[in-house]
Motif scaffolding. Sequence first.
Motif, PDB file in Angstrom:
ATOM      1  N   ILE A 149       0.843  -1.198   0.000  1.00 56.69           N
ATOM      2  CA  ILE A 149       0.000   0.000   0.000  1.00 56.69           C
ATOM      3  C   ILE A 149       0.877   1.246   0.000  1.00 56.69           C
ATOM      4  CG2 ILE A 149      -1.725   1.311   1.303  1.00 56.69           C
ATOM      5  CD1 ILE A 149      -2.759  -1.342   2.392  1.00 56.69           C
ATOM      6  N   GLU A 153       0.912   4.061  -2.904  1.00 59.68           N
ATOM      7  CA  GLU A 153       0.555   5.442  -2.596  1.00 59.68           C
ATOM      8  C   GLU A 153       1.680   6.415  -2.928  1.00 59.68           C
ATOM      9  OE1 GLU A 153      -2.319   6.818  -1.507  1.00 59.68           O
ATOM     10  OE2 GLU A 153      -3.256   4.841  -1.754  1.00 59.68           O
ATOM     11  N   GLN A 308      -8.487   0.840   0.828  1.00 63.65           N
ATOM     12  CA  GLN A 308      -7.073   0.942   0.490  1.00 63.65           C
ATOM     13  C   GLN A 308      -6.424  -0.442   0.449  1.00 63.65           C
ATOM     14  OE1 GLN A 308      -4.394   3.273   3.147  1.00 63.65           O
ATOM     15  NE2 GLN A 308      -4.171   4.594   1.359  1.00 63.65           N
TER      16      GLN A 308
END
Length: 339
Positions: A149, A153, A308
Amino acid sequence: MFNRLVAAAFAASVAITGAAGAVSAQTSMPFALDWKFEGPAAPYFLAVDSGLFSDAGLEVEISEGKGSLDAIPKVATGAFPVGFADINSLMRFLDQNPGAPVTAIMMIYDKPPFAVVGRKSLGVETAKDLEGKVLGAPPPDGAWAQFPIFAAENGLDMEQITVEPVGFPTREPMLAEGQVAAVTGFSFSSTLNLKRLGVPEDDLSVILMADNGVDLYGNAIIVNTDFAAENAEAVTGFLTAIAAGWRAAIVDPDAAIEALIERNPAADADLEKERLQMAIDDNVLTDFVAENGLGGIDADRMASAIEQTATVYEFTSEPDAALYFDDSYLPAADSRMLK
């Protein structure tokens, strides 16, 4: 798969049951930590020594763990009724083991300590600097579990990052010796371990994932749901004592560290006090917790965290926040206030 986990944990469960004794005036609640007896564990030992658990009719023995994921199967199989684990890893465990009797019931790390810790002298100061470098990552590490993640990001090209699987005992020494340029870990663990190894503080870059696009929660108290259904009052009493232990540790960190050192005499009291204070300041006593008390979650934030996670993990069934967190065992908010 879950049935195999049950079989694997049977011996541990028998050992705990035997140790608890046939009949006791108090409810036995062995507690499985995520990691070793270090500063952030001190509030739980303070709760033991202050009689907070025994006053609630509980007999609590605390066992160390081997990483943020370690307690999940222990609790799911019933080897331990309660534990401390990464809620994000719990989501994935429940997706892969549908129906497993485990859920989170009290958030402790409202702001997770997931971090990438690098050395400026080795060229790592920002997330983008990881490209072209060697990253040390223990496979069972909670921070490593969330790294995809973080990478997404921050637009990292994973093909340009060499990931070196490392063991927990060798993670910081390898960074101290320059064998890797950065490691994944909990901020308060890796940072202070590196300082202890002689790495100058001003050479360390601590890149908190929560400050770099990762909108997740951290470690929480988890419970075996079968145990909780039969011992609801005991579970709430346990959570009440947990909150009181953290409150007492915030007021008197020296007392908390004293309780810790009794269990881990080899630990450096000053360093562990610093580690505890880092956890309090950065992860536990957030603005949300100061206003709402320890343990709860924000529904919108949890929904965002699930979304997410879904960007880097393919759920086999529709994710459901109700499976991952149950606030019905939390004591009243006024008993969970930390100040």
